[in-house]
Design a protein around this motif. Structure first.
Motif, PDB file in Angstrom:
ATOM      1  N   THR A  38      60.136 -39.345 -18.806  1.00  0.00           N
ATOM      2  CA  THR A  38      58.729 -39.731 -18.655  1.00  0.00           C
ATOM      3  C   THR A  38      58.279 -39.718 -17.200  1.00  0.00           C
ATOM      4  OG1 THR A  38      59.089 -42.130 -18.405  1.00  0.00           O
ATOM      5  CG2 THR A  38      59.027 -41.246 -20.657  1.00  0.00           C
ATOM      6  N   LEU A  39      59.227 -39.584 -16.284  1.00  0.00           N
ATOM      7  CA  LEU A  39      58.910 -39.674 -14.859  1.00  0.00           C
ATOM      8  C   LEU A  39      58.839 -38.330 -14.150  1.00  0.00           C
ATOM      9  CD1 LEU A  39      61.364 -42.608 -13.974  1.00  0.00           C
ATOM     10  CD2 LEU A  39      58.927 -42.783 -14.520  1.00  0.00           C
ATOM     11  N   THR A  40      59.374 -37.298 -14.767  1.00  0.00           N
ATOM     12  CA  THR A  40      59.580 -36.038 -14.049  1.00  0.00           C
ATOM     13  C   THR A  40      58.286 -35.375 -13.585  1.00  0.00           C
ATOM     14  OG1 THR A  40      59.723 -34.904 -16.197  1.00  0.00           O
ATOM     15  CG2 THR A  40      61.794 -35.544 -15.133  1.00  0.00           C
ATOM     16  N   ASP A  41      57.203 -35.546 -14.323  1.00  0.00           N
ATOM     17  CA  ASP A  41      55.955 -34.868 -13.970  1.00  0.00           C
ATOM     18  C   ASP A  41      54.973 -35.762 -13.214  1.00  0.00           C
ATOM     19  OD1 ASP A  41      56.788 -32.498 -15.192  1.00  0.00           O
ATOM     20  OD2 ASP A  41      56.008 -33.125 -17.154  1.00  0.00           O
ATOM     21  N   LEU A  42      55.423 -36.937 -12.831  1.00  0.00           N
ATOM     22  CA  LEU A  42      54.551 -37.867 -12.116  1.00  0.00           C
ATOM     23  C   LEU A  42      54.655 -37.684 -10.609  1.00  0.00           C
ATOM     24  CD1 LEU A  42      55.337 -41.135 -14.129  1.00  0.00           C
ATOM     25  CD2 LEU A  42      53.435 -39.546 -14.485  1.00  0.00           C
ATOM     26  N   GLY A  43      53.667 -38.182  -9.883  1.00  0.00           N
ATOM     27  CA  GLY A  43      53.725 -38.190  -8.431  1.00  0.00           C
ATOM     28  C   GLY A  43      54.680 -39.264  -7.953  1.00  0.00           C
ATOM     29  N   ASP A  44      55.034 -39.186  -6.688  1.00  0.00           N
ATOM     30  CA  ASP A  44      56.025 -40.107  -6.145  1.00  0.00           C
ATOM     31  C   ASP A  44      55.610 -41.570  -6.281  1.00  0.00           C
ATOM     32  OD1 ASP A  44      57.899 -38.199  -5.442  1.00  0.00           O
ATOM     33  OD2 ASP A  44      57.094 -37.928  -3.417  1.00  0.00           O
ATOM     34  N   THR A  45      54.346 -41.874  -6.017  1.00  0.00           N
ATOM     35  CA  THR A  45      53.893 -43.266  -6.058  1.00  0.00           C
ATOM     36  C   THR A  45      54.084 -43.869  -7.434  1.00  0.00           C
ATOM     37  OG1 THR A  45      52.269 -42.875  -4.313  1.00  0.00           O
ATOM     38  CG2 THR A  45      51.937 -44.810  -5.697  1.00  0.00           C
ATOM     39  N   GLU A  46      53.703 -43.126  -8.473  1.00  0.00           N
ATOM     40  CA  GLU A  46      53.838 -43.642  -9.831  1.00  0.00           C
ATOM     41  C   GLU A  46      55.303 -43.718 -10.241  1.00  0.00           C
ATOM     42  OE1 GLU A  46      52.521 -45.460 -13.195  1.00  0.00           O
ATOM     43  OE2 GLU A  46      51.384 -44.931 -11.396  1.00  0.00           O
ATOM     44  N   ARG A  47      56.106 -42.772  -9.803  1.00  0.00           N
ATOM     45  CA  ARG A  47      57.543 -42.826 -10.080  1.00  0.00           C
ATOM     46  C   ARG A  47      58.157 -44.100  -9.513  1.00  0.00           C
ATOM     47  NH1 ARG A  47      60.033 -36.932  -8.385  1.00  0.00           N
ATOM     48  NH2 ARG A  47      59.588 -35.800 -10.320  1.00  0.00           N
ATOM     49  N   LEU A  48      57.825 -44.383  -8.267  1.00  0.00           N
ATOM     50  CA  LEU A  48      58.368 -45.578  -7.621  1.00  0.00           C
ATOM     51  C   LEU A  48      57.972 -46.833  -8.382  1.00  0.00           C
ATOM     52  CD1 LEU A  48      57.679 -44.829  -3.839  1.00  0.00           C
ATOM     53  CD2 LEU A  48      59.777 -44.406  -5.121  1.00  0.00           C
ATOM     54  N   LYS A  49      56.715 -46.918  -8.778  1.00  0.00           N
ATOM     55  CA  LYS A  49      56.232 -48.102  -9.488  1.00  0.00           C
ATOM     56  C   LYS A  49      56.991 -48.301 -10.790  1.00  0.00           C
ATOM     57  CE  LYS A  49      51.449 -48.123  -7.761  1.00  0.00           C
ATOM     58  NZ  LYS A  49      50.018 -47.966  -8.155  1.00  0.00           N
TER      59      LYS A  49
END
Length: 203
Positions: A38-49
């Motif tokens: 679920t994280l692979t296509d997200l930007g870095d900020t959202e991944r970190l959160k």
């Protein structure tokens, strides 16, 4: 120094997990495994959160003496998920390995040892956080188990950096480029952690 490659064989890691921790702990591993795609296509900020929130919710804070019967033990992500408990180092390590799994470059991540101010007094306690650097000169974003919101380092006056490290070495403070003699003794724990993680399937 040893390093952990991105894209570890999750099936191998899962087999190691089940062999050691059994079905009772499997829901925590399953939740972690389901999180990754679920994280692979997200930007870095959202991944970190999302990673910060997941680990903070899945792991209960507990001292090493209670979890492992040792005064200072650095647990692998498999061990932390297996126990469902850990101290500040274990939270940071679990977040680090999770971010590597979804393709975050290891040189953008750094463990930072800090003195964390407690309450309204001048008292402090030793603490570790994981920091993300969008670029080598960028202000780090702090991922912490004490404060759920990810903030730039300048907005965490309660944390006083002592030294930081990643797979390339140990540094003075949070952003310094000079080797920090004070932190070099910690590298043996880091090397031991990586060896144990590799044995669990992290390549």
């Amino acid at each position: 120094m040893l390093s952990v490659q991105v894209g570890a064989g999750i099936d191998t890691v899962q087999a190691s997990f089940l062999q050691r921790w059994g079905a009772a702990a499997q829901p925590r591993f399953d939740a972690w495994r389901k999180l990754l795609p679920t994280l692979t296509d997200l930007g870095d900020t959202e991944r970190l959160k999302r990673v910060n929130s997941f680990v903070n919710q899945q792991v209960q804070f507990s001292e090493d003496t209670a979890v492992w019967g040792q005064t200072d033990y650095w647990a692998t992500p498999v061990e932390t998920l297996g126990r469902g408990a850990g101290d500040c180092e274990d939270f940071a390590i679990a977040k680090y390995f999770t971010l590597l799994q979804i393709g975050v470059a290891p040189d953008k991540l750094r463990f930072i040892y800090v003195r964390a101010k407690t309450g309204t007094s001048d008292a402090t306690q030793a603490h570790m956080v994981l920091a993300f650097y969008a670029s080598p000169d960028a202000e780090p974003l702090v991922m912490d188990n004490l404060v759920g919101e990810i903030k730039p380092a300048s907005r965490r006056p309660d944390l006083v950096p002592v030294f930081s490290f990643n797979s390339t070495g140990v540094f003075t403070g949070a952003a310094g480029a000079s080797p920090a003699a004070e932190g070099t003794g910690r590298l043996s724990r880091w090397e031991d952690l990586l060896r144990r993680a590799k044995a669990e399937g992290f390549e």
